[in-house]
Design a protein around this motif. Sequence first.
Motif, PDB file in Angstrom:
ATOM      1  N   GLN A 530       0.849  -1.183   0.000  1.00 18.93           N
ATOM      2  CA  GLN A 530       0.000   0.000   0.000  1.00 18.93           C
ATOM      3  C   GLN A 530       0.888   1.237   0.000  1.00 18.93           C
ATOM      4  OE1 GLN A 530      -2.462  -0.434   3.483  1.00 18.93           O
ATOM      5  NE2 GLN A 530      -4.013  -1.610   2.404  1.00 18.93           N
ATOM      6  N   THR A 531       0.268   2.369  -0.272  1.00 20.97           N
ATOM      7  CA  THR A 531       1.011   3.626  -0.250  1.00 20.97           C
ATOM      8  C   THR A 531       0.766   4.347   1.068  1.00 20.97           C
ATOM      9  OG1 THR A 531      -0.828   4.692  -1.401  1.00 20.97           O
ATOM     10  CG2 THR A 531       1.011   3.922  -2.741  1.00 20.97           C
ATOM     11  N   TRP A 543       4.151  -2.171   3.750  1.00 20.87           N
ATOM     12  CA  TRP A 543       3.566  -3.507   3.743  1.00 20.87           C
ATOM     13  C   TRP A 543       3.801  -4.159   5.102  1.00 20.87           C
ATOM     14  CZ3 TRP A 543       7.927  -1.948   1.255  1.00 20.87           C
ATOM     15  CH2 TRP A 543       9.125  -2.542   1.642  1.00 20.87           C
ATOM     16  N   ASN A 544       3.116  -5.238   5.336  1.00 16.49           N
ATOM     17  CA  ASN A 544       3.261  -6.002   6.569  1.00 16.49           C
ATOM     18  C   ASN A 544       4.045  -7.274   6.281  1.00 16.49           C
ATOM     19  OD1 ASN A 544       1.747  -4.184   8.135  1.00 16.49           O
ATOM     20  ND2 ASN A 544      -0.176  -5.151   7.489  1.00 16.49           N
ATOM     21  N   HIS A 545       4.818  -7.703   7.274  1.00 18.84           N
ATOM     22  CA  HIS A 545       5.526  -8.976   7.132  1.00 18.84           C
ATOM     23  C   HIS A 545       4.520 -10.124   7.023  1.00 18.84           C
ATOM     24  CE1 HIS A 545       9.550  -7.484   7.586  1.00 18.84           C
ATOM     25  NE2 HIS A 545       9.281  -6.918   8.755  1.00 18.84           N
ATOM     26  N   ASP A 575      15.552  -5.273   1.507  1.00 24.22           N
ATOM     27  CA  ASP A 575      15.942  -6.131   2.613  1.00 24.22           C
ATOM     28  C   ASP A 575      14.701  -6.702   3.311  1.00 24.22           C
ATOM     29  OD1 ASP A 575      16.747  -6.296   5.766  1.00 24.22           O
ATOM     30  OD2 ASP A 575      18.453  -6.777   4.468  1.00 24.22           O
ATOM     31  N   PRO A 576      14.739  -7.983   3.722  1.00 25.90           N
ATOM     32  CA  PRO A 576      13.526  -8.590   4.309  1.00 25.90           C
ATOM     33  C   PRO A 576      13.131  -8.010   5.653  1.00 25.90           C
ATOM     34  CG  PRO A 576      15.394 -10.091   4.465  1.00 25.90           C
ATOM     35  CD  PRO A 576      15.840  -8.962   3.601  1.00 25.90           C
ATOM     36  N   SER A 577      14.012  -7.269   6.300  1.00 28.63           N
ATOM     37  CA  SER A 577      13.649  -6.675   7.592  1.00 28.63           C
ATOM     38  C   SER A 577      12.855  -5.388   7.434  1.00 28.63           C
ATOM     39  CB  SER A 577      14.914  -6.398   8.407  1.00 28.63           C
ATOM     40  OG  SER A 577      15.753  -5.468   7.720  1.00 28.63           O
ATOM     41  N   LYS A 578      12.787  -4.835   6.228  1.00 34.47           N
ATOM     42  CA  LYS A 578      12.109  -3.578   6.007  1.00 34.47           C
ATOM     43  C   LYS A 578      10.613  -3.798   5.794  1.00 34.47           C
ATOM     44  CE  LYS A 578      16.061  -1.341   5.908  1.00 34.47           C
ATOM     45  NZ  LYS A 578      16.460  -0.438   6.998  1.00 34.47           N
ATOM     46  N   THR A 579       9.840  -2.787   6.162  1.00 35.28           N
ATOM     47  CA  THR A 579       8.393  -2.785   5.874  1.00 35.28           C
ATOM     48  C   THR A 579       7.981  -1.499   5.175  1.00 35.28           C
ATOM     49  OG1 THR A 579       7.908  -1.869   8.067  1.00 35.28           O
ATOM     50  CG2 THR A 579       7.862  -4.270   7.841  1.00 35.28           C
ATOM     51  N   GLU A 580       8.975  -0.754   4.687  1.00 41.24           N
ATOM     52  CA  GLU A 580       8.671   0.519   4.045  1.00 41.24           C
ATOM     53  C   GLU A 580       9.774   0.830   3.045  1.00 41.24           C
ATOM     54  OE1 GLU A 580       8.651   4.987   5.673  1.00 41.24           O
ATOM     55  OE2 GLU A 580       7.016   3.775   6.516  1.00 41.24           O
ATOM     56  N   VAL A 594       1.910  -1.346  -8.982  1.00 42.86           N
ATOM     57  CA  VAL A 594       3.010  -1.897  -8.194  1.00 42.86           C
ATOM     58  C   VAL A 594       2.555  -3.204  -7.559  1.00 42.86           C
ATOM     59  CG1 VAL A 594       2.358  -0.581  -6.135  1.00 42.86           C
ATOM     60  CG2 VAL A 594       4.697  -1.406  -6.366  1.00 42.86           C
ATOM     61  N   ARG A 595       3.463  -4.144  -7.495  1.00 42.23           N
ATOM     62  CA  ARG A 595       3.234  -5.408  -6.795  1.00 42.23           C
ATOM     63  C   ARG A 595       4.521  -5.818  -6.118  1.00 42.23           C
ATOM     64  NH1 ARG A 595       4.555  -9.709 -10.714  1.00 42.23           N
ATOM     65  NH2 ARG A 595       5.185  -8.717 -12.674  1.00 42.23           N
TER      66      ARG A 595
END
Length: 918
Positions: A530-531, A543-545, A575-580, A594-595
């Motif tokens: 999402q934006t 996004w959420n993990h 990086d997989p630790s990021k959510t933004e 975007v996907r």
Amino acid sequence: CISNTDWECCVVFNKCKICFFLASGGLVQSCGHIIPESPVLALGSNFTALCILNESCLDFGNIYASQIIWKIKNRVVPKEQYHEINRTVSSVTFNDTSSLATPLTCNILADGQIEQNIYGITVTVGLAPEKPKNLSCIVHQVSRFTYVMTCTWNPGRHTFLDTQFRLRYSWPEEIFPDCIPKDVNNSCTITDIQFFVNTEIWVEATNALGKAESDPLVVDPIDIVKPLSPQNVSVSSGVLPTVLKLSWENWISDAVMTLKFNIRYRIVGDTNWMEVPSEDTASPRTSFSVQGLRPYTEYVFSIRCMKEDGVGYWSDWSEEKTGITTEDEPSKGPPIWRIIDKSHSPASWTVHLIWKALKPFEANGVILQYEVTVRDKSSLSTPVKKYNVTSTNHTLQLPEGTYEVTLIARNSVGASPPSVLLIPASNSKAPVKNLRTLPKHDKLWVGWTAPNSYVLKYVIEWCLVSSSSDCIIEWQIALGDVQGVELKGIKPFKCYLITVYPLYADGQGSGQSVKAYLKQDRPSKGPTVQTKKVGKAEAVLTWNHLTVEEQNGFIRNYTILYKTIDGNETVVTVDPSKTEYTLSSLTSDTLYTVRMMASTDNGSRTGPDFTFTTQKFGKGEIEAIVVPVCLAFLLIVLLGVLFCFNKRDLIKKHIWPIVPDPSKSNIAQWSPQVPAKHNFNSKDQMYPEGSFTDVSVVEIEADDKKSFSEQDLKPFDLLKKEKSTSEGHSSGIGGSSCMSSPRQSVSDSDEGETTQNTSSTVQYSTVVLNGYRDQTPVQVFSRSESTQPLLDSEERPEDHAGAADSPAQRQQYFRQNGGQDEINTDRPCFERTKQITHANEGDLVGFVQLQISGQSSQPLGLGMEKNTQEASLSNVLQTCTEGQTVRPETVEENPLSVDEMPKSYLPQTVRQGGYMPQ
């Protein structure tokens, strides 16, 4: 078919078209034949066939050997393989019969055109039999006294021909009938055998191409016996908890042979068999005691036998029988561990003791209870606490400290050795190093590097990580000399948290943890993006993990894929630790799709598409446009205000036109040529009490003027003349009617035409009262129907009259005047009562002139005091709608003297509480 001769015919036989003719005597004779007739050929050999024509056919049919055509299964043989021997004989040669098929036919072209079959043969191709090999025989015990011998061999290659096998056997001086196999070619059973005699046995194979025999087998049938397995097997427990006794029956007589035995056993539920050593059962017997078994364990037993000297065959295993050993004391204490909860209070622990139930071979019976002993090692004076527990866990509330927990399992026979667990106040010892995991043979192997200190044992904890439930801990203990274990019961695609604790003699090391998967798969779903914020050239994505159940493995990276509708796709790795993540260098006012894709070691999964549109203006651009515009607008407004301020007179002239000042009009400057002799400084002097006399009011109908004499109408004529004179000095004072309607002025015409409505142009009027008997007239102002604000002199008439009225009196004047208007709004003007003083005709003419000149229905006059409340004026002439009449009324009041009369022609009506000019 019939040929050109009546005696020659051709028929189809066995897929061959055969030509024949009728010979003398009516016999049918073929026109030729092939030699050899139906040969059997060896595969791969050479073969030559001859087609011989009959002489009679040569004479009557005009056919010769040169016209012969050879065919194999309707396929023409190449002419290179033909050979014409003479005019009646033609041959064909095949160098390799492997390509030869059946049938082989001889054909001829009759009259050079029509192909006709002369003769055909069937060709069989095969191999000669090989020598049978691996001949062996076995004697089966069918019953207690019945035996049969079955021999088997290897028949060799397939011959493609009909091959017969025979089993032949004989004694040195006697030959027995052959044994012919049925439905098989590699075995045969002989029912008549004799023990203790050497018998010669061999196999013979025969077909059209040859014959072969196996090597002979010489054997005594007693040496090849396979006896029946022991029967009626039983198992019984012995005196000791580790011994079970087996018993059985043998079905072969000792006179025929003596036997040896083989005993096997296993624990129920296990697939691995164990065997009693063969030397323990090498002698004939019917029972045996198996030792070294586990107490209170169920076993399965089976027995077989063979000839004692080992010559011959083992029997089949007997029917399986089970037995259980008796109970014994537990062989070891239960493994014990603890989980400490310090969340409620650091100074008070909630200790959950957990232990594993002993395995059956360790429990050696049914565990009746567990005995838990807790000893506080930090305080020797604290008494030891004991608990009897029937479950495999127990919870204690203990203050912070060091404790030693002892656990004993007890069954009906005795107690197990104690299991000891040390609970230190802190895990201050060295932990393990290099903790790692590795999938191995569908099990998860956990390895580590041992600390430098000596370790008694290791505790390995693991639990299934879940986002919806708590982690349920499982654990096991490993000895101190190992540096790796295999965890069982681990499910694929599930995440496990594994912790290893080293246990020392005087304490415990801190635990080291690692997450692991037995097998990984691609994620179950992709992230939903999402934006969070969208700008002109950038967008913040969030996004959420994925939950641990959706990951199915370790997320190695996220991949963002975005593009415009008609543009190329751009890929960004996150990086997989990021959510933004912030996308930059975007095009303004553009729709983007975007996907997002999540990847593990075993694959990737893409989430749903999401669209957003960048803004047309960036941050601050709108402000940069709006602020100058607003400032410019404010500047324009400010300049407009300054302009209006400078040009206020011009603007006032157009918006608020100049209202004529009644004080400067001609009527205001008009006055009788009589010097002022009186100065009214108060209402008492202007209107002294008793200044009015009786007033007679005459009602005159507008249409009945003829009923009056000229003497009676003279005042009205004078009124008309005075009106004409006053118009030259008036400022345009208009008339008014009752109910605020436009006024009508008095006209010279008898039809009473209405005058032009001037109420919209005349704002104010100045009323000048005629002086009485050479007195100075009093100048007062009355308010017209204009909506313009009143002049100061109009609001305060006492200023012009020279009176010193108080504010309260002025307020009372206007209040009473307003009340009069409200009360008399709906009353016809001719029904109002008017009062006027008795005066001479000149005064009356002046008064009427005042009425016609003013034509105002607004209040006019000066204030009066309360003691003049009962004086009233009547019979005031007013101009109303045509047809209305004036009703005369007579009001009896105390008359005023001539000297006390106010010097004014203003008609006034005196009311209770004040006066109200009409």
